[in-house]
Design an enzyme around this catalytic site. Structure first.
Site, mmCIF file in Angstrom:
data_model
loop_
_atom_site.group_PDB
_atom_site.id
_atom_site.type_symbol
_atom_site.label_atom_id
_atom_site.label_comp_id
_atom_site.label_asym_id
_atom_site.label_seq_id
_atom_site.Cartn_x
_atom_site.Cartn_y
_atom_site.Cartn_z
ATOM 1 N N LYS A 133 28.654 -3.938 -6.200
ATOM 2 C CA LYS A 133 28.576 -3.800 -5.176
ATOM 3 C C LYS A 133 28.436 -4.794 -4.324
ATOM 4 O O LYS A 133 27.633 -5.294 -4.519
ATOM 5 C CB LYS A 133 28.668 -2.108 -4.492
ATOM 6 C CG LYS A 133 27.296 -1.703 -4.353
ATOM 7 C CD LYS A 133 25.902 -2.954 -3.847
ATOM 8 C CE LYS A 133 26.122 -3.209 -2.627
ATOM 9 N NZ LYS A 133 24.894 -4.078 -1.783
ATOM 10 N N TYR A 138 25.964 1.847 1.145
ATOM 11 C CA TYR A 138 25.179 3.036 1.229
ATOM 12 C C TYR A 138 25.667 3.940 1.502
ATOM 13 O O TYR A 138 26.155 4.960 1.315
ATOM 14 C CB TYR A 138 23.985 2.981 0.805
ATOM 15 C CG TYR A 138 23.872 2.086 -0.649
ATOM 16 C CD1 TYR A 138 23.391 2.575 -1.910
ATOM 17 C CD2 TYR A 138 23.316 0.489 -0.637
ATOM 18 C CE1 TYR A 138 23.573 1.940 -2.887
ATOM 19 C CE2 TYR A 138 23.120 -0.668 -1.626
ATOM 20 C CZ TYR A 138 23.188 0.606 -2.680
ATOM 21 O OH TYR A 138 23.074 -0.343 -3.921
HETATM 22 P P1 NAD Z 1 20.377 -12.702 -6.302
HETATM 23 O O1 NAD Z 1 20.328 -13.648 -5.627
HETATM 24 O O2 NAD Z 1 19.287 -12.394 -6.361
HETATM 25 O O3 NAD Z 1 21.257 -13.491 -7.622
HETATM 26 C C1 NAD Z 1 22.652 -14.046 -7.709
HETATM 27 C C2 NAD Z 1 22.781 -14.703 -9.156
HETATM 28 O O4 NAD Z 1 23.815 -15.134 -8.758
HETATM 29 C C3 NAD Z 1 21.685 -15.857 -8.898
HETATM 30 O O5 NAD Z 1 21.199 -16.085 -10.349
HETATM 31 C C4 NAD Z 1 22.531 -17.584 -9.258
HETATM 32 O O6 NAD Z 1 22.297 -18.110 -9.119
HETATM 33 C C5 NAD Z 1 23.575 -16.776 -9.093
HETATM 34 N N1 NAD Z 1 24.926 -17.724 -8.293
HETATM 35 C C6 NAD Z 1 25.981 -18.233 -8.991
HETATM 36 N N2 NAD Z 1 26.249 -18.948 -8.118
HETATM 37 C C7 NAD Z 1 26.276 -18.531 -6.894
HETATM 38 C C8 NAD Z 1 26.445 -19.578 -5.445
HETATM 39 N N3 NAD Z 1 27.825 -19.811 -4.964
HETATM 40 N N4 NAD Z 1 25.953 -19.357 -4.696
HETATM 41 C C9 NAD Z 1 24.125 -18.298 -4.779
HETATM 42 N N5 NAD Z 1 24.117 -17.889 -6.286
HETATM 43 C C10 NAD Z 1 25.346 -18.430 -7.208
HETATM 44 O O7 NAD Z 1 21.208 -11.465 -5.776
HETATM 45 P P2 NAD Z 1 21.228 -9.959 -6.670
HETATM 46 O O8 NAD Z 1 20.645 -9.782 -5.477
HETATM 47 O O9 NAD Z 1 20.766 -9.800 -7.509
HETATM 48 O O10 NAD Z 1 22.836 -9.676 -6.469
HETATM 49 C C11 NAD Z 1 23.947 -10.028 -6.811
HETATM 50 C C12 NAD Z 1 25.187 -8.677 -6.756
HETATM 51 O O11 NAD Z 1 24.030 -7.684 -6.962
HETATM 52 C C13 NAD Z 1 25.419 -8.833 -4.736
HETATM 53 O O12 NAD Z 1 26.591 -8.781 -4.981
HETATM 54 C C14 NAD Z 1 24.653 -7.658 -4.901
HETATM 55 O O13 NAD Z 1 25.489 -6.616 -3.353
HETATM 56 C C15 NAD Z 1 25.041 -6.554 -6.000
HETATM 57 N N6 NAD Z 1 23.513 -5.356 -5.549
HETATM 58 C C16 NAD Z 1 23.819 -4.408 -6.371
HETATM 59 C C17 NAD Z 1 22.565 -3.566 -5.841
HETATM 60 C C18 NAD Z 1 22.581 -2.658 -6.061
HETATM 61 O O14 NAD Z 1 21.146 -1.636 -6.121
HETATM 62 N N7 NAD Z 1 23.810 -2.126 -6.770
HETATM 63 C C19 NAD Z 1 21.212 -4.348 -5.427
HETATM 64 C C20 NAD Z 1 20.874 -5.819 -5.247
HETATM 65 C C21 NAD Z 1 22.325 -6.170 -5.563
#
Ligand code: NAD
Length: 433
Positions: free
Chosen positions: A178, A263
């Site tokens: 999401k 949420y």
């Molecule tokens: P994060 O920044 O920690 O990880 C993102 C990943 O994407 C990294 O490994 C990064 O290298 C990669 N990436 C690839 N192309 C990129 C670009 N152009 N710019 C930046 N990063 C790039 O983020 P996250 O917290 O892991 O979130 C990822 C997804 O998960 C999001 O859509 C977020 O909304 C979702 N999320 C959901 C929950 C949940 O509880 N369901 C919690 C946190 C995040």
């Protein structure tokens, strides 16, 4: 609209037994034929092994103690579905990959990352062969990997559409984090691509699979405390680094609203089983705060539902972490504080009994939300069912978020299409096979 025609299929236990010996497809076909009134299919022979029934053990405690059912056994690793995790960031490494250790039907099968060094390290930690490690460039060749049944997209929001479409074109089912995407047009592309490829699309709304939240929904739906009048919901946290992708409009699509405010929106819709027909919103960002140059800090909004229920919602990237909701019904209130977190959820129920105001803090036990959600995805693939939170559920949230932004911009209420059927955008109930 999700297809509900297959909802009456096999019982979960029958299916899992059959899956254990590869008889699931035959069992499903037999059930379909039975329902169609066709000649009776040959009965499914109960498998000798494996059996997903827990081993019976003598009870240790008196019947007055809380009953704890043993967990159903997982499928043996060789029979679990393979997951390719796309994007190895915080959520993937800290929550999703560890959660696979608690999954009953899924296992880690492949990795997709833009950082070869990190990918190699994660692969070594989890025993993933080099041939199952992909870059974003080689991602499409995942079509040739029979170990991968579905891809789990865990990338920044604006990349969800591209990687979902490419995953579906590579013949894989897609579970996507999401928010589903950053526009309704992208959501539709994702739905169309998965439909055209005949693949499942599920949005990872973990809350809808979590037992305490499902208990809250049951209190709403059963009207145990009469009709619901108002739902209040708060989800906010202080953001750090102003340069992270969540603070860039092009990558995130928005600020607090699509990230944590979602949420409040999605859970209220889930609890009520209803869709709002009007929203009224305000947004605010502290001037000069470098975190809010491109995306909003705080949004407050109201939603009006056709039954007359109203909801008040608050989300922010600028206050100390607070995650909670409360449902006000005619003869009691119930909710969670904290809500929305990965663990430590605390339900509360309050109602009067004569002179006593009873305040209870029931707990249904903790289950890994990501494991539950991935197992539902696996059940839907194995049983050919529509996920409980399909692409249409994500599209509906995107539609409402766009109306919230429009209201905040115009200062006026914004109407949404009236939906009168319940759970219109949801598919098969989790755990019902
Ligand atoms: P994060 O920044 O920690 O990880 C993102 C990943 O994407 C990294 O490994 C990064 O290298 C990669 N990436 C690839 N192309 C990129 C670009 N152009 N710019 C930046 N990063 C790039 O983020 P996250 O917290 O892991 O979130 C990822 C997804 O998960 C999001 O859509 C977020 O909304 C979702 N999320 C959901 C929950 C949940 O509880 N369901 C919690 C946190 C995040």
């Amino acid at each position: 609209m999700p297809d509900r025609s297959d909802e009456a299929a096999l019982s979960r236990r029958t299916f899992l037994k059959a899956a254990g010996t590869g008889l699931a497809a035959a069992a499903l076909a037999g059930e379909a034929a039975r329902q169609a009134g066709a000649q009776a299919a040959p009965p499914v022979t109960p498998p000798q092994t494996p059996d997903t029934r827990p081993i019976p053990l003598p009870a240790l405690n008196a019947p007055t103690e809380q009953r704890r059912d043993p967990p159903p056994l997982p499928l043996p690793p060789a029979r679990r579905l393979g997951v390719a995790v796309v994007g190895l960031g915080t959520l993937a490494l800290n929550e999703i990959i560890p959660a696979l250790g608690q999954s009953k039907y899924c296992k880690l099968a492949a990795l997709v990352s833009g950082s070869p060094g990190k990918a190699a390290e994660v692969a070594a930690q989890h025993g993933i062969p080099t041939r199952s490690v992909y870059s974003y460039g080689t991602y499409d060749t995942i079509r040739d990997n029979p170990d991968v049944d579905f891809v789990y997209i865990v990338l920044p929001n604006s990349l969800h559409a591209e990687y979902t479409v490419r995953g579906a074109k590579a013949g894989k089912h897609v579970l996507c984090e999401k928010p589903m995407a950053t526009s309704q047009a992208e959501c539709r592309q994702m739905i169309d691509a998965c439909r055209a490829a005949g693949r499942k699309l599920m949005i990872a709304y973990r809350i809808q699979y979590e037992p305490n939240n499902r208990y809250m929904r049951q209190l709403v739906q059963s009207r145990q405390y009469g009709p619901v009048k108002v739902v209040e919901s708060v989800n906010g946290q202080n953001q750090g680094d102003p340069d992270q992708w969540r603070q860039k409009k092009a990558l995130a699509g928005g600020g607090a609203l699509p990230d944590v405010g979602l949420y409040c929106l999605n859970t209220t819709r889930f609890l009520l089983g209803e869709e709002p027909d009007e929203v009224l919103a305000r947004a605010y960002s502290t001037p000069g705060d470098p975190r809010f140059r491109e995306v909003e800090e705080t949004v407050t909004w109201q939603m009006r539902f056709p039954s007359g229920v109203q909801s008040n919602n608050v989300t922010s990237y600028g206050f100390h972490e607070d995650r909670r909701y409360r449902v006000h019904a005619a003869t009691g209130w119930f909710g969670m504080d904290p809500a929305y977190s990965y663990s430590g959820l605390q339900p509360m129920v309050s109602h009067a009994e004569g002179k006593v105001e009873r305040r209870e803090t029931p707990r249904l036990g903790e289950k890994n939300q990501f494991a539950l959600e991935m197992d539902h995805m696996a059940e839907c693939i194995l049983q050919d069912r529509t996920p409980y939170t399909p692409g249409e559920e994500g599209l509906q949230d995107q539609r409402i978020m766009e109306a919230i932004y429009e209201s905040a911009r115009s200062g006026r209420p914004v109407k949404l299409p009236t939906v009168l059927t319940r759970d219109t955008f949801r598919g098969a109930e989790p755990g019902e096979g």
